[in-house]
Write a protein that holds these residues in place. Sequence first.
Motif, mmCIF file in Angstrom:
data_model
loop_
_atom_site.group_PDB
_atom_site.id
_atom_site.type_symbol
_atom_site.label_atom_id
_atom_site.label_comp_id
_atom_site.label_asym_id
_atom_site.label_seq_id
_atom_site.Cartn_x
_atom_site.Cartn_y
_atom_site.Cartn_z
ATOM 1 N N LYS A 129 0.838 -1.206 0.000
ATOM 2 C CA LYS A 129 0.000 0.000 0.000
ATOM 3 C C LYS A 129 0.875 1.259 0.000
ATOM 4 C CE LYS A 129 -4.051 2.043 1.933
ATOM 5 N NZ LYS A 129 -5.304 1.792 2.514
ATOM 6 N N ASP A 130 1.930 1.269 0.799
ATOM 7 C CA ASP A 130 2.841 2.416 0.832
ATOM 8 C C ASP A 130 3.539 2.614 -0.514
ATOM 9 O OD1 ASP A 130 2.156 2.938 3.453
ATOM 10 O OD2 ASP A 130 3.939 1.970 4.300
ATOM 11 N N LYS A 131 3.966 1.521 -1.132
ATOM 12 C CA LYS A 131 4.597 1.611 -2.449
ATOM 13 C C LYS A 131 3.618 2.172 -3.467
ATOM 14 C CE LYS A 131 7.781 -2.294 -1.955
ATOM 15 N NZ LYS A 131 8.078 -3.655 -2.443
ATOM 16 N N GLY A 132 2.373 1.755 -3.370
ATOM 17 C CA GLY A 132 1.351 2.252 -4.280
ATOM 18 C C GLY A 132 1.099 3.735 -4.110
ATOM 19 N N LYS A 133 1.051 4.186 -2.862
ATOM 20 C CA LYS A 133 0.856 5.614 -2.599
ATOM 21 C C LYS A 133 2.014 6.423 -3.170
ATOM 22 C CE LYS A 133 -1.860 5.270 1.634
ATOM 23 N NZ LYS A 133 -1.852 5.518 3.083
ATOM 24 N N LEU A 134 3.228 5.914 -2.977
ATOM 25 C CA LEU A 134 4.409 6.588 -3.485
ATOM 26 C C LEU A 134 4.386 6.660 -5.015
ATOM 27 C CD1 LEU A 134 7.073 7.890 -2.678
ATOM 28 C CD2 LEU A 134 8.134 5.644 -2.833
ATOM 29 N N GLN A 135 4.047 5.565 -5.655
ATOM 30 C CA GLN A 135 3.992 5.548 -7.111
ATOM 31 C C GLN A 135 2.896 6.483 -7.633
ATOM 32 O OE1 GLN A 135 3.708 1.689 -8.915
ATOM 33 N NE2 GLN A 135 4.151 2.497 -10.941
ATOM 34 N N GLU A 136 1.759 6.508 -6.951
ATOM 35 C CA GLU A 136 0.682 7.404 -7.362
ATOM 36 C C GLU A 136 1.115 8.868 -7.237
ATOM 37 O OE1 GLU A 136 -4.039 8.294 -6.533
ATOM 38 O OE2 GLU A 136 -2.989 6.893 -5.228
ATOM 39 N N LYS A 137 1.797 9.205 -6.141
ATOM 40 C CA LYS A 137 2.286 10.574 -5.951
ATOM 41 C C LYS A 137 3.305 10.930 -7.027
ATOM 42 C CE LYS A 137 0.012 11.771 -2.326
ATOM 43 N NZ LYS A 137 -1.103 12.662 -2.461
ATOM 44 N N PHE A 138 4.161 9.972 -7.379
ATOM 45 C CA PHE A 138 5.136 10.187 -8.445
ATOM 46 C C PHE A 138 4.403 10.509 -9.750
ATOM 47 C CE2 PHE A 138 7.660 8.439 -11.992
ATOM 48 C CZ PHE A 138 8.761 9.270 -11.905
ATOM 49 N N GLY A 139 3.341 9.787 -10.010
ATOM 50 C CA GLY A 139 2.532 10.042 -11.197
ATOM 51 C C GLY A 139 1.901 11.424 -11.160
#
Length: 60
Positions: free
Chosen positions: A40-50
Amino acid sequence: MRENHDQVKGKQKQTKGDLKKAWGKLTNDDHKIAEGERDKDKGKLQEKFGDVKDSVRKNW
């Protein structure tokens, strides 16, 4: 607003993390719960990067 690849993949990872956490809680598996949190944390980080990538594209 059209979402970019990183935003979509980030949301998918967050959903995957939520499912792992739920499964870990159901089976009382602390390892699976922690794995879900990481996903979930990795997903949040990737979404923010996007989001940042999208913002840079708009302002470029």
